[in-house]
Design an enzyme around this catalytic site. Structure first.
Site, PDB file in Angstrom:
ATOM      1  N   CYS A  78      34.211  37.350  48.250  1.00  8.80           N
ATOM      2  CA  CYS A  78      34.161  36.632  46.978  1.00  8.80           C
ATOM      3  C   CYS A  78      32.767  36.028  46.798  1.00  8.80           C
ATOM      4  CB  CYS A  78      35.221  35.540  46.969  1.00  8.80           C
ATOM      5  SG  CYS A  78      35.168  34.483  45.501  1.00  8.80           S
ATOM      6  N   CYS A  81      33.186  31.951  46.947  1.00  8.85           N
ATOM      7  CA  CYS A  81      33.477  31.153  48.147  1.00  8.85           C
ATOM      8  C   CYS A  81      33.276  31.917  49.444  1.00  8.85           C
ATOM      9  CB  CYS A  81      34.891  30.598  48.075  1.00  8.85           C
ATOM     10  SG  CYS A  81      36.183  31.847  48.274  1.00  8.85           S
ATOM     11  N   CYS A 126      40.691  35.462  43.680  1.00 13.75           N
ATOM     12  CA  CYS A 126      40.475  35.025  45.054  1.00 13.75           C
ATOM     13  C   CYS A 126      41.507  33.950  45.376  1.00 13.75           C
ATOM     14  CB  CYS A 126      39.062  34.478  45.199  1.00 13.75           C
ATOM     15  SG  CYS A 126      38.749  33.717  46.817  1.00 13.75           S
ATOM     16  N   CYS A 149      40.759  47.381  40.741  1.00 13.96           N
ATOM     17  CA  CYS A 149      39.561  47.613  39.945  1.00 13.96           C
ATOM     18  C   CYS A 149      38.829  46.276  39.819  1.00 13.96           C
ATOM     19  CB  CYS A 149      39.974  48.169  38.587  1.00 13.96           C
ATOM     20  SG  CYS A 149      38.610  48.768  37.601  1.00 13.96           S
TER      21      CYS A 149
END
Length: 165
Positions: A78, A81, A126, A149
Site C-alpha cells: 500500500c 501505509c 487496504c 484490478c
C-alpha cells in the site's frame, strides 16, 4: 404542460442525485482502521495522484502506471501505509491497463460494495489504512477465478532481495 418524457427524465435524475443517502458514504465514514490521519496529513504524505486514488476513490488512466510492467519477484504494498498486499507470484497481464492479481496476501485487503456509476462492484481497500486500491471481478485466471484490478499509483513495489549464501 410538461412533456411526459421530461417529467420521467427529471424523476430519474432526482432519484440518482437526490438519494445520496442511499450511498455507503456514511458506512465508510464510520469504518475504523489501524492507521487514521486527517486529510491534511494524507496530503503531506502522498502525491496528488496517490491522494486522489487512495483517499478520494479515484482511478488512474489505463496503462499509465509503471507498475503495470513490473515483472520482478517481490511484493506490492500500500502506498499509504506500506502494508504488503500482493505477491508478484499472483500478478498477471489482464490486458485491462491496470496491474492485476488473482489473489491478495492473507489479511491484507478489505472489501465493500461499490454502487457508484450505476453498477454494483466490489471495491478493494487496504485493511490497515482504508486506502482505496481498486476493484475485484470474477473474470480472472485459475486457481481463484478472480481479477484484483488495482490502481498502480496506490501501490509501491519492493523487489525480493537475494540472500547471500
Amino acid at each position: 404542460m410538461i412533456d411526459r418524457r421530461i417529467l420521467l427524465a427529471s424523476a430519474a435524475l432526482a432519484a440518482v442525485f437526490g438519494f445520496r443517502w442511499l450511498r455507503p458514504d456514511d458506512a465508510r465514514a464510520a469504518e475504523k482502521f489501524e492507521i487514521e490521519k486527517t486529510p491534511e496529513e494524507w496530503r503531506k504524505q502522498l502525491t496528488p495522484m496517490q491522494y486522489h486514488i487512495l483517499r478520494e476513490e479515484g482511478t488512474e488512466r489505463p496503462f499509465s502506471s509503471p507498475l503495470l510492467k513490473e515483472h520482478r519477484k517481490g511484493t506490492f504494498a500500500c502506498a499509504g501505509c506500506d502494508l504488503p498486499l500482493f505477491s508478484s507470484e499472483t500478478k498477471y497481464d489482464s490486458g485491462t491497463g491496470w496491474p492485476s492479481f488473482w489473489q491478495p496476501l492473507p489479511n491484507a485487503v478489505g472489501e465493500r460494495k461499490d454502487s457508484t456509476l450505476g453498477m454494483v462492484r466490489t471495491e478493494i481497500h487496504c485493511r490497515r489504512c482504508g486506502g482505496h486500491l481498486g476493484h475485484v471481478f470474477d473474470d480472472g485466471p485459475k486457481p481463484t477465478g478472480l481479477r484484483y484490478c488495482m490502481d498502480g499509483f496506490a501501490l509501491t513495489f519492493k523487489p525480493e532481495t537475494s540472500k547471500p549464501s
